[in-house]
Design an enzyme around this catalytic site. Structure first.
Site, short mmCIF file in Angstrom:
data_model
loop_
_atom_site.label_atom_id
_atom_site.label_comp_id
_atom_site.label_asym_id
_atom_site.label_seq_id
_atom_site.Cartn_x
_atom_site.Cartn_y
_atom_site.Cartn_z
N ASN A 120 -3.92 -5.84 12.61
CA ASN A 120 -5.21 -5.15 12.74
C ASN A 120 -6.12 -5.78 13.79
O ASN A 120 -7.34 -5.81 13.65
CB ASN A 120 -5.90 -5.06 11.38
CG ASN A 120 -5.19 -4.12 10.44
OD1 ASN A 120 -4.84 -3.01 10.82
ND2 ASN A 120 -4.93 -4.57 9.22
N HIS A 128 -7.59 -10.66 -1.32
CA HIS A 128 -6.95 -10.34 -0.04
C HIS A 128 -7.76 -10.98 1.09
O HIS A 128 -8.78 -10.44 1.52
CB HIS A 128 -6.88 -8.83 0.14
CG HIS A 128 -5.89 -8.39 1.18
ND1 HIS A 128 -5.41 -9.22 2.17
CD2 HIS A 128 -5.27 -7.18 1.37
CE1 HIS A 128 -4.56 -8.54 2.93
NE2 HIS A 128 -4.45 -7.31 2.47
N TYR A 179 -8.45 -8.06 7.52
CA TYR A 179 -9.49 -7.38 6.75
C TYR A 179 -10.73 -8.27 6.64
O TYR A 179 -10.83 -9.28 7.33
CB TYR A 179 -8.92 -6.94 5.40
CG TYR A 179 -7.79 -5.95 5.56
CD1 TYR A 179 -8.01 -4.72 6.18
CD2 TYR A 179 -6.49 -6.26 5.15
CE1 TYR A 179 -6.98 -3.82 6.38
CE2 TYR A 179 -5.45 -5.35 5.36
CZ TYR A 179 -5.70 -4.13 5.97
OH TYR A 179 -4.67 -3.24 6.19
N GLY A 197 8.44 -7.85 0.03
CA GLY A 197 7.67 -6.62 0.14
C GLY A 197 8.55 -5.40 0.18
O GLY A 197 8.95 -4.86 -0.86
N ASN A 226 -4.47 -10.42 6.96
CA ASN A 226 -4.12 -9.19 7.67
C ASN A 226 -5.28 -8.49 8.37
O ASN A 226 -5.29 -7.28 8.54
CB ASN A 226 -3.42 -8.21 6.74
CG ASN A 226 -2.10 -8.76 6.23
OD1 ASN A 226 -1.63 -9.80 6.68
ND2 ASN A 226 -1.52 -8.08 5.25
N THR A 235 0.84 -1.19 0.00
CA THR A 235 0.00 0.00 0.00
C THR A 235 0.88 1.25 0.00
O THR A 235 1.75 1.40 0.85
CB THR A 235 -0.93 -0.01 1.22
OG1 THR A 235 -1.84 -1.10 1.09
CG2 THR A 235 -1.73 1.28 1.34
N ARG A 255 -4.51 -14.63 -0.84
CA ARG A 255 -3.52 -14.41 0.21
C ARG A 255 -4.15 -14.64 1.58
O ARG A 255 -5.26 -14.19 1.85
CB ARG A 255 -2.98 -12.97 0.15
CG ARG A 255 -1.70 -12.80 0.98
CD ARG A 255 -1.19 -11.39 0.94
NE ARG A 255 0.25 -11.34 1.17
CZ ARG A 255 0.91 -10.31 1.69
NH1 ARG A 255 0.24 -9.22 2.04
NH2 ARG A 255 2.21 -10.35 1.87
N GLN A 269 -4.48 -7.09 -6.42
CA GLN A 269 -5.04 -7.59 -5.16
C GLN A 269 -6.37 -6.91 -4.88
O GLN A 269 -6.46 -5.68 -4.84
CB GLN A 269 -4.08 -7.35 -3.99
CG GLN A 269 -4.55 -8.08 -2.73
CD GLN A 269 -3.67 -7.81 -1.53
OE1 GLN A 269 -3.54 -6.67 -1.11
NE2 GLN A 269 -3.09 -8.85 -0.96
#
Length: 364
Positions: A236, A176, A181, A318, A179, A27, A228, A100
């Protein structure tokens, strides 16, 4: 036969990748008006097209799916055109690129949501994390629990986004599911307290993920659909009481679907690899026999070891790709890496985005 190396080619779906190095999604918060990719984005991605595969920054499937300022979308015609410039630039360099697809769920802020509404989530539990709005980090807003009747609409948003991705020239998509979300929120019992058929048992909590996968596969095909996951990352504010059983089940279900790849964050996203030392990623690898991408804290030695031992088919890097557009060549030569300018990670223009020097620049 000798063991494969990081620099060997690999057949992924209909693509022949020149090496096994993947650029992980990163991001960068540089989208313009209408959440269209930055005019600099084609150059940024094309600079890194030597990677076997590029995975774009996460891109929201709808306004509701946005959680941070200035992140690009893939739900309007203007966004599709913006991404088309990116895929054209990457393909002109002989590269391969997937987008993504992102719905952040509760990791959002009312200022980003339609009509200033509450973010949505499986359950009305606020994420213990911050988001990036108005050029600063702020606490996430309290979410509301999705009505069951709203879920088909979100699946339709995923379908439309996948169709738009192909229209924009992408070689495929990465869902996605990691993480903390929305998909991860449904999967994990720390955030999913539902009592309907999307909550409770492992099978129920995995339902939304599998419906998203099936919806996208029906639209663009399994050979263009990747996923992923981050089984043990606390990113998070996410958690699960029994991640091994949960993700063993997920891997078994994905095996039946013959996806383009599964991309796994090992450990804490962007942090320690050993946050759950008893968790077996090998158990997942045994259950899903398709292409397997690993990520998190890999350097040249660790990546070569994973590929050589058959623990992975591809390795995603990354942050090293932020400061090293020629990362593949630097790894090939075992050359020093540029250090990234962290002040330019989120937002801004060319500085810290398209202006990092390559080995060729240094030699000139």
């Amino acid at each position: 036969m000798s063991a494969p190396t990081l620099f060997d080619s690999f057949r992924l779906g209909d693509m022949t990748l020149p090496n096994r190095i993947v650029m992980a999604p990163l991001t960068r918060n540089r989208a313009g008006a209408g959440f269209v990719p930055s005019p600099l984005a084609p150059e940024y991605y094309a600079q890194r097209a030597d990677a076997g595969l590029l995975i774009t920054e996460a891109s929201q499937i709808s306004q509701q799916g946005q959680g941070y300022q200035d992140t690009p979308g893939i739900y309007t015609d203007a966004q599709v055109e913006g991404w088309k410039a990116v895929t054209d630039a990457v393909h002109a360099r002989g590269g391969h690129i997937v987008i993504q697809l992102w719905h952040v769920g509760r990791v959002s802020h009312t200022s980003l949501q339609p009509n200033g509404g509450a973010p949505v989530a499986p359950s009305a539990i606020t994420a213990a994390t911050k988001t990036f709005v108005n050029n600063a980090f702020a606490d996430t807003s309290e979410p509301r629990a999705l009505e069951r009747s709203e879920i088909p609409g979100i699946l339709e948003d995923y379908r439309r986004a996948a169709a738009n991705a192909i229209k924009a020239g992408f070689d495929g998509v990465e869902i996605h599911g990691a993480n903390g979300y929305l998909i991860d929120q449904f999967l994990k019992d720390g955030s999913n307290k539902r009592t309907d058929d999307y909550g409770g048992s492992i099978e129920n909590r995995a339902r939304f993920l599998l419906e998203v996968v099936d919806t996208i596969v029906a639209e663009i095909g399994a050979n263009r659909t990747g996923l992923r996951l981050s089984p043990v990352s606390p990113a998070n504010g996410i958690s699960d009481s029994n991640p091994q059983a949960l993700f063993n089940h997920v891997a078994e279900q994905l095996e039946k679907r013959h996806l383009l790849f599964v991309h796994v964050v090992e450990g804490a996203t962007g942090g320690p690899r050993d946050v759950a030392p008893d968790f077996s990623f090998d158990a997942l690898r045994q259950r899903f026999t398709g292409p397997w991408i690993v990520n998190n804290g890999y350097d040249l030695e660790l990546a070569q070891s994973a590929i050589g031992a058959g623990k992975a088919d591809l390795v995603a890097f990354g942050k090293p790709f932020i400061a090293n557009p020629d990362l593949v060549e630097r790894l090939r030569r075992n050359a020093p890496l540029n250090e990234p300018d962290r002040d330019t990670f989120y937002g801004g223009g060319a500085k810290g985005y398209t202006d990092y020097p390559t080995l060729a620049d240094a030699a000139a």
